[in-house]
Design a protein around this motif. Structure first.
Motif, PDB file in Angstrom:
ATOM      1  N   PHE A 114       0.797  -1.228   0.000  1.00 20.75           N
ATOM      2  CA  PHE A 114       0.000   0.000   0.000  1.00 20.75           C
ATOM      3  C   PHE A 114       0.828   1.277   0.000  1.00 20.75           C
ATOM      4  CE2 PHE A 114      -2.842  -3.068   2.321  1.00 20.75           C
ATOM      5  CZ  PHE A 114      -3.678  -3.282   1.241  1.00 20.75           C
ATOM      6  N   SER A 115       2.129   1.169  -0.168  1.00 18.76           N
ATOM      7  CA  SER A 115       2.936   2.381  -0.145  1.00 18.76           C
ATOM      8  C   SER A 115       2.797   3.142  -1.450  1.00 18.76           C
ATOM      9  CB  SER A 115       4.399   2.030   0.085  1.00 18.76           C
ATOM     10  OG  SER A 115       5.172   3.184  -0.127  1.00 18.76           O
ATOM     11  N   ARG A 116       2.660   4.454  -1.305  1.00 21.97           N
ATOM     12  CA  ARG A 116       2.622   5.312  -2.491  1.00 21.97           C
ATOM     13  C   ARG A 116       4.029   5.513  -3.061  1.00 21.97           C
ATOM     14  NH1 ARG A 116       2.581  10.787  -3.254  1.00 21.97           N
ATOM     15  NH2 ARG A 116       2.648  11.224  -1.035  1.00 21.97           N
ATOM     16  N   PHE A 117       5.036   5.094  -2.281  1.00 23.27           N
ATOM     17  CA  PHE A 117       6.419   5.334  -2.696  1.00 23.27           C
ATOM     18  C   PHE A 117       7.075   4.089  -3.275  1.00 23.27           C
ATOM     19  CE2 PHE A 117       5.375   8.201   0.727  1.00 23.27           C
ATOM     20  CZ  PHE A 117       5.740   9.422   0.183  1.00 23.27           C
ATOM     21  N   GLU A 118       6.441   2.968  -3.033  1.00 20.58           N
ATOM     22  CA  GLU A 118       7.035   1.695  -3.395  1.00 20.58           C
ATOM     23  C   GLU A 118       6.729   1.394  -4.869  1.00 20.58           C
ATOM     24  OE1 GLU A 118       8.930  -1.318  -3.662  1.00 20.58           O
ATOM     25  OE2 GLU A 118       8.896  -0.581  -1.591  1.00 20.58           O
ATOM     26  N   PRO A 119       7.767   1.323  -5.722  1.00 17.86           N
ATOM     27  CA  PRO A 119       7.498   1.179  -7.160  1.00 17.86           C
ATOM     28  C   PRO A 119       6.677  -0.068  -7.507  1.00 17.86           C
ATOM     29  CG  PRO A 119       9.828   1.604  -6.754  1.00 17.86           C
ATOM     30  CD  PRO A 119       9.190   1.399  -5.419  1.00 17.86           C
ATOM     31  N   ASP A 120       6.807  -1.131  -6.720  1.00 21.46           N
ATOM     32  CA  ASP A 120       6.100  -2.366  -7.059  1.00 21.46           C
ATOM     33  C   ASP A 120       4.816  -2.548  -6.263  1.00 21.46           C
ATOM     34  OD1 ASP A 120       8.170  -2.986  -8.769  1.00 21.46           O
ATOM     35  OD2 ASP A 120       9.343  -3.895  -7.154  1.00 21.46           O
ATOM     36  N   SER A 121       4.393  -1.512  -5.548  1.00 16.56           N
ATOM     37  CA  SER A 121       3.219  -1.701  -4.701  1.00 16.56           C
ATOM     38  C   SER A 121       1.943  -1.726  -5.532  1.00 16.56           C
ATOM     39  CB  SER A 121       3.130  -0.600  -3.642  1.00 16.56           C
ATOM     40  OG  SER A 121       2.617   0.585  -4.203  1.00 16.56           O
ATOM     41  N   GLU A 122       0.929  -2.330  -4.933  1.00 12.34           N
ATOM     42  CA  GLU A 122      -0.368  -2.397  -5.596  1.00 12.34           C
ATOM     43  C   GLU A 122      -0.931  -0.986  -5.784  1.00 12.34           C
ATOM     44  OE1 GLU A 122      -2.992  -4.964  -3.376  1.00 12.34           O
ATOM     45  OE2 GLU A 122      -4.481  -4.855  -4.969  1.00 12.34           O
ATOM     46  N   LEU A 123      -0.666  -0.132  -4.795  1.00  9.05           N
ATOM     47  CA  LEU A 123      -1.154   1.243  -4.878  1.00  9.05           C
ATOM     48  C   LEU A 123      -0.462   1.992  -6.020  1.00  9.05           C
ATOM     49  CD1 LEU A 123      -2.885   3.538  -3.741  1.00  9.05           C
ATOM     50  CD2 LEU A 123      -1.007   4.074  -2.195  1.00  9.05           C
ATOM     51  N   MET A 124       0.856   1.743  -6.168  1.00  9.84           N
ATOM     52  CA  MET A 124       1.591   2.403  -7.249  1.00  9.84           C
ATOM     53  C   MET A 124       1.005   1.994  -8.598  1.00  9.84           C
ATOM     54  SD  MET A 124       3.990   4.487  -8.144  1.00  9.84           S
ATOM     55  CE  MET A 124       5.396   4.744  -7.070  1.00  9.84           C
ATOM     56  N   ALA A 125       0.703   0.699  -8.753  1.00 10.74           N
ATOM     57  CA  ALA A 125       0.126   0.223 -10.006  1.00 10.74           C
ATOM     58  C   ALA A 125      -1.211   0.916 -10.273  1.00 10.74           C
ATOM     59  CB  ALA A 125      -0.050  -1.290  -9.955  1.00 10.74           C
ATOM     60  N   LEU A 126      -1.995   1.072  -9.218  1.00  8.75           N
ATOM     61  CA  LEU A 126      -3.293   1.750  -9.373  1.00  8.75           C
ATOM     62  C   LEU A 126      -3.080   3.213  -9.759  1.00  8.75           C
ATOM     63  CD1 LEU A 126      -6.418   1.797  -9.058  1.00  8.75           C
ATOM     64  CD2 LEU A 126      -6.055   2.324  -6.640  1.00  8.75           C
ATOM     65  N   ASN A 127      -2.118   3.849  -9.089  1.00 11.49           N
ATOM     66  CA  ASN A 127      -1.851   5.257  -9.373  1.00 11.49           C
ATOM     67  C   ASN A 127      -1.294   5.482 -10.777  1.00 11.49           C
ATOM     68  OD1 ASN A 127      -2.822   6.504  -7.075  1.00 11.49           O
ATOM     69  ND2 ASN A 127      -0.886   6.296  -5.950  1.00 11.49           N
ATOM     70  N   MET A 128      -0.706   4.430 -11.338  1.00 13.10           N
ATOM     71  CA  MET A 128      -0.145   4.553 -12.677  1.00 13.10           C
ATOM     72  C   MET A 128      -1.127   4.085 -13.755  1.00 13.10           C
ATOM     73  SD  MET A 128       2.639   6.006 -12.133  1.00 13.10           S
ATOM     74  CE  MET A 128       3.445   5.915 -13.732  1.00 13.10           C
ATOM     75  N   SER A 129      -2.353   3.754 -13.347  1.00 13.96           N
ATOM     76  CA  SER A 129      -3.291   3.175 -14.315  1.00 13.96           C
ATOM     77  C   SER A 129      -3.837   4.208 -15.307  1.00 13.96           C
ATOM     78  CB  SER A 129      -4.446   2.484 -13.582  1.00 13.96           C
ATOM     79  OG  SER A 129      -5.146   3.434 -12.793  1.00 13.96           O
ATOM     80  N   ASN A 130      -3.638   5.486 -14.973  1.00 16.42           N
ATOM     81  CA  ASN A 130      -3.874   6.580 -15.904  1.00 16.42           C
ATOM     82  C   ASN A 130      -5.228   6.567 -16.607  1.00 16.42           C
ATOM     83  OD1 ASN A 130      -2.911   8.997 -16.935  1.00 16.42           O
ATOM     84  ND2 ASN A 130      -2.165   8.014 -18.824  1.00 16.42           N
ATOM     85  N   GLY A 131      -6.282   6.464 -15.837  1.00 16.12           N
ATOM     86  CA  GLY A 131      -7.611   6.604 -16.422  1.00 16.12           C
ATOM     87  C   GLY A 131      -8.245   5.324 -16.913  1.00 16.12           C
ATOM     88  N   ALA A 132      -7.514   4.211 -16.838  1.00 15.71           N
ATOM     89  CA  ALA A 132      -8.074   2.934 -17.294  1.00 15.71           C
ATOM     90  C   ALA A 132      -8.632   2.164 -16.101  1.00 15.71           C
ATOM     91  CB  ALA A 132      -6.994   2.112 -17.988  1.00 15.71           C
ATOM     92  N   TRP A 133      -9.602   1.298 -16.357  1.00 13.09           N
ATOM     93  CA  TRP A 133     -10.093   0.420 -15.290  1.00 13.09           C
ATOM     94  C   TRP A 133      -8.959  -0.451 -14.814  1.00 13.09           C
ATOM     95  CZ3 TRP A 133     -14.447   0.852 -12.647  1.00 13.09           C
ATOM     96  CH2 TRP A 133     -15.516   1.554 -13.212  1.00 13.09           C
TER      97      TRP A 133
END
Lengths: 302, 186
Positions: free
Chosen positions: A44-63
């Motif tokens: 859940f870290s916003r700083f962790e490149p491999d975190s699930e949250l990072m992946a969500l934050n990088m999803s850029n408008g896609a489901w």
């Protein structure tokens, strides 16, 4: 028998005190708690490149497909946003990032900042859709959840205290049946405390804006941003809340800062949770539930 | 007449019963609210952690930053240009030093003689740790260690990853303008 452990996870040192267990068992119990914290950090870290949250934050408008825990966390955030009319908003991640506080790679700042209202959910498929460039930071919930979860991992320990950067969960007795004495940090002096409470089986969290160390290009900032006006919140400099879980204590303490003294007091009065707020003028606002738990500082200092 | 007084009697009986039920109920909810707080319940599966320390690695220590728990000093372990561990060795393995209002004999508090088990406050140490870590990484660069890997791929010993800004995660040239300072203030 009292054992102390300090390790590092989630970007902060974590201090655990174990009472009533032989050293070996205490050590094993703490190891379990440490695993819980590390897992939360990785997911859940916003700083962790491999975190699930990072992946969500990088999803850029896609489901984007997420795990059930992250789904629930984001849903909780949205519920809190609605309750506070957007003063709390997990989209604060974008604002914090713009201050230089954990910007993902290749991030393009959106023209107008998205809010929690731009989030879309698909309950059945556990999908979340962010607005393009939207960055979520659910840290205020995650930290408390991690502490509660670590507490769960220590279920069989007769008495413990978990202290994660000033957010504390206590269980059982400290020493021979006495409560855990937890002091509240003074906002204006790192060498001072302003109050102390005796706790058993409760979580306590203090949120404050006095640690305003951050400065980016001459702009001062702190991490508690009122998303209604996109400015760091003012009015309450320190908010301490006691609740049955650290998640609740931490969430309510953070909200108290964001909402300002009047709304915060109203919300906390309604909740009935023990609270202790210090406003900008240095005035203390607390309820009788908190006063009941208070221990005179002098009695704790020999 | 008799029927009226009977009705009245009935009314009072029902009325007072209802009132007392309401009062008892209200009392119970209040007690429940203020009663003993239960411990946390969040279920969580856990994954095993495999700590490992590699030999032939260099450890670089950052500057010390003061925190309420004592000085925070971060260190990084670098091997083959990769950060393989981050640590904060100087946080004491003891209860945090307790500080109280200056008029309360500070020395005694620092010595740990106060009957206080923890201090609740805004998170200090994350910032201190970050600052110390940044200085360790900067030092690593000046000592000829070029860091190329993400901290995210680091193997940690007893510690996990701290909050590290992007510029340090990337590790090459890090200018301040790497941050995107645009933010909307509408």
């Amino acid at each position: 028998m009292t054992e102390h452990y300090v390790f590092h996870s989630m970007g902060i040192p974590i201090h655990i005190t174990i009472v009533g267990l032989p050293k070996k068992e205490a050590g094993e119990a703490v190891k379990k708690a440490e695993i819980v914290f590390n897992e939360y950090d990785l997911r859940f870290s916003r700083f962790e490149p491999d975190s699930e949250l990072m992946a969500l934050n990088m999803s850029n408008g896609a489901w984007h497909k997420v795990g059930v825990e992250l789904f629930q966390v984001i849903k909780k955030c949205v519920a809190l946003s609605a309750e506070t009319d957007g003063a709390f908003d997990p989209s604060v991640g974008g604002i914090l990032a713009s201050y230089g506080y954990g910007l993902p790679e290749n991030f393009i700042s959106p023209a107008n900042s998205p809010t929690y209202r731009d989030l879309a959910f698909n309950e059945r498929e556990l999908l979340i859709r962010l607005a393009p460039g939207q960055i979520l930071e659910p840290a205020c919930i995650i930290k408390g959840m991690a502490i509660d979860s670590a507490g769960k991992a220590l279920e069989k320990v007769p008495g413990f205290m978990i202290n994660v950067g000033g957010d504390i969960l206590t269980k059982g007795d400290y020493d021979g049946g006495s409560a855990w004495n937890i002091a509240v940090q003074a906002p204006n002096n790192p060498d001072a405390i302003v109050s102390a409470v005796g706790l058993k089986n409760a979580g306590i969290a203090t949120s404050g804006v006095y640690q305003t160390k951050g400065e980016q290009d001459g702009k001062k900032w702190h991490h508690l941003v009122n998303m209604k006006n996109k400015c760091p919140a003012n009015g309450v400099v320190s908010a301490t809340v006691i609740a049955e879980t650290c998640e609740r204590a931490d969430t309510e303490a953070s909200l108290a800062i964001l909402l300002g003294p009047i709304q915060a007091t109203a919300r906390l009065e309604q909740s009935g949770l023990p609270y202790f707020l210090i406003d900008e003028e240095g005035n203390v606002h607390k309820n009788s539930a908190f006063a009941k738990l208070e221990v005179p500082i002098q009695s704790l200092v020999s | 007449m008799t029927s009226l007084s009977k009705i009245l009697q009935k009314f009072f009986v029902i009325f007072f019963t209802a009132v007392s039920v309401v009062l008892v109920f209200a009392g119970i909810t209040r007690i429940k609210k203020e009663g003993v707080l239960a411990t946390a319940t969040t279920p969580e599966g856990t994954a095993p952690l495999s700590p490992s320390v590699l030999s032939s690695a260099t450890t670089i220590t950052g500057k010390a930053y003061q925190t309420p728990w004592g000085n925070a000093v971060a260190s990084i372990t670098v091997k083959d240009g990769k950060i393989i561990a981050t640590n904060m060795p100087s946080i004491p393995d003891s209860p945090p030093s307790v500080y109280a209002e200056p008029f309360l004999v500070e020395q005694a508090l620092r010595a740990g003689s106060a009957n206080i088990q923890g201090v609740s406050g805004a998170t200090y140490t994350s910032i201190a740790f970050k600052s110390s870590l940044e200085s360790a990484i900067a030092k690593a660069n000046t000592e000829g260690q070029s860091i190329t890997a993400n901290i995210g791929s680091a193997i940690t010993t007893s510690t996990a990853k701290p909050a590290v800004p992007k510029k340090y995660r990337k590790g090459n040239d890090h200018d301040d303008d790497e941050w995107d300072d645009d933010h909307d203030d509408d």
